[in-house]
Structure formats: structure tokens, C-alpha cells
Design a protein around this motif. Sequence first.
Motif, PDB file in Angstrom:
ATOM      1  N   TYR A 207       0.779  -1.233   0.000  1.00  0.00           N
ATOM      2  CA  TYR A 207       0.000   0.000   0.000  1.00  0.00           C
ATOM      3  C   TYR A 207       0.813   1.288   0.000  1.00  0.00           C
ATOM      4  N   ASP A 208       2.076   1.277   0.416  1.00  0.00           N
ATOM      5  CA  ASP A 208       2.815   2.537   0.488  1.00  0.00           C
ATOM      6  C   ASP A 208       3.201   3.019  -0.913  1.00  0.00           C
ATOM      7  N   LEU A 209       2.838   4.233  -1.213  1.00  0.00           N
ATOM      8  CA  LEU A 209       3.018   4.769  -2.561  1.00  0.00           C
ATOM      9  C   LEU A 209       4.492   4.957  -2.922  1.00  0.00           C
TER      10      LEU A 209
ATOM     11  N   LYS B 274       6.352   1.514  -3.389  1.00  0.00           N
ATOM     12  CA  LYS B 274       6.024   0.879  -4.667  1.00  0.00           C
ATOM     13  C   LYS B 274       6.906   1.415  -5.789  1.00  0.00           C
TER      14      LYS B 274
ATOM     15  N   ILE C 105       3.804  10.852   3.776  1.00  0.00           N
ATOM     16  CA  ILE C 105       3.718   9.823   2.731  1.00  0.00           C
ATOM     17  C   ILE C 105       2.855   8.663   3.211  1.00  0.00           C
ATOM     18  N   GLY C 106       3.070   8.260   4.460  1.00  0.00           N
ATOM     19  CA  GLY C 106       2.305   7.149   5.010  1.00  0.00           C
ATOM     20  C   GLY C 106       0.824   7.452   5.116  1.00  0.00           C
TER      21      GLY C 106
ATOM     22  N   SER D 226      -0.758   7.410   1.693  1.00  0.00           N
ATOM     23  CA  SER D 226      -0.811   6.035   1.186  1.00  0.00           C
ATOM     24  C   SER D 226      -1.953   5.246   1.815  1.00  0.00           C
TER      25      SER D 226
ATOM     26  N   TYR E 131      -5.403   6.613   0.728  1.00  0.00           N
ATOM     27  CA  TYR E 131      -5.706   6.241  -0.663  1.00  0.00           C
ATOM     28  C   TYR E 131      -6.108   4.774  -0.757  1.00  0.00           C
ATOM     29  N   ALA E 132      -5.339   3.889  -0.084  1.00  0.00           N
ATOM     30  CA  ALA E 132      -5.608   2.454  -0.172  1.00  0.00           C
ATOM     31  C   ALA E 132      -6.926   2.064   0.491  1.00  0.00           C
TER      32      ALA E 132
END
Length: 259
Positions: free
Chosen positions: A159-161, A164, A203-204, A207, A210-211
Motif C-alpha cells: 500500500y505505500d506509494l 512501490k 507519505i504514510g 498512502s 488512498y488504499a
Amino acid sequence: MSTIAAGEAGGRRKAVLYRMVMEKHVCPYGLKSKDLLERQGFEVEDHHLTTRAETDAFKDKHGVGTTPQTFIAGERVGGYTELREHFGKRVKSKDETTYQPVIAIFSVAFLMGLAVSWAAYDTIFTLRGIEWFFAISMCLLGIQKLQDIESFSTMFLNYDLLAKRWVPYGKIYPFGETLSGLLMIAGTLTFISAPIALIIGTIGAISVFYAVYVQKRELKCACVGGGSNVPLGFVSLTENLVMIGMGLWMPIRMLVWGA
């Protein structure tokens, strides 16, 4: 009358337990079964399987794959899990989601924050106590991830953008979170701790949001390590919001109070 069939002889609440008790190994589930039976008011006829050959012979005789085995009123109940079910106790499945690790981490972090505040200021009612609570939480969460970085980073990739796009970030993240928390506990090098917390927290948070809330995916949270059964969502989002908050607060604190 056989030993097993005599389980209720004379009207007594009696259970017959067969468990491994060897020189170099005492089965923990056998001990737990004995304890559970005794707490349920049973007199336990405790049979020790003292060799591997004796254990294998017992399993072959009764057509079972494991020990311990409990018999009540001449009927085989089974192992420790089956015994818990027999008495109506809750049995947690291997894949069951749980918040227990998170509750334990934040509860202990909170108490540690109060303890450090008391040691430093002779009172638990301090602003630093709250800061220590959040900083210690970051360290404890970091430790959970550092126990098995490979497993954490694999789950994190779900899940972390940033991870990935740049896979090594998944292995850097736990060190960044822990380092930031340690520096915040010490109240030093804020120019290092604050940006780290702010960057990885932002960031977390994006992420996770969004997920979970945009894609509506059902995932396991890597926040307490790669082997956890904590669902991704509120907990992980809270962890990241805490880091964002600390990343913003610590520089403000330093500018206003100079420490």
C-alpha cells in the motif's frame, strides 16, 4: 475398567490427560491443558509420555496426530484448543484480526511517558510527558518493524506509494521512524528528527488514506510488523498523523521555548 473409561468413576469430576514430559522437553500445551482442567474444577489423572517412542505409540493407538490429549467421561476431547472449545472458551483463529498489539504498544508508551515525566519533574502532568508518549510510541512501533525488516517491507509494499516506486524505502522506513522517536525523546537534533517524521508521516498518511478510503482495499497493516493481523486503516493512519504532528510540533516548541 480402562484408565480412560474411569474418567468419571464414582461420580467424580475427573479428567485423564496424556502429555509429553521428557528430560529435554515438557510440552507447554500439556501444562496449559492441565491448568485449564484444574481451573474448571477437575481432578486430573496426569499421564506423562516420557519418550518419543511412547508418544508415537500413544498417537497410533488413539489415531491422533498431536499431544496433549484429554479424555473426560471416557470420551476423547482432544488437544488444548479443543479443550478450550469444550469449556466454551474463546479460541482465536490464526488469521483473526486483532488490535491487541496496538493497544499494548500505546498503553505501555503512555505509561512510560508518565514514568519519565515523573522521574524528570516529580509530576506526571507535563507537556514533555505527552511528547515522550508520542516519541516512545514511535520507537516501540519501530522496534516491531525492525524485528523482521524483510517481512515488514514486503507487507508495506502492498500500500505505500513511495515504496512501490522505490522498493528500498520499505527497509529504510523503520530506521527513520525509530531514529526520529529517539531524538524526540532526547529533545535534541530537531532539525533531523522533525523532517524525518514529517516526510514519512505524510507519505504514510496519504498512502493509507488512498488504499483504504479511496480504493477501499482490505489489507493488513504493517504498522506493528510484517506478521501482524491488524487491519490497515485507522491505526496506521493514526500512527502517521502522530508523526506529522510531532514533526510540526517539535520545531515550534524549539522556537518558542528554545528547548
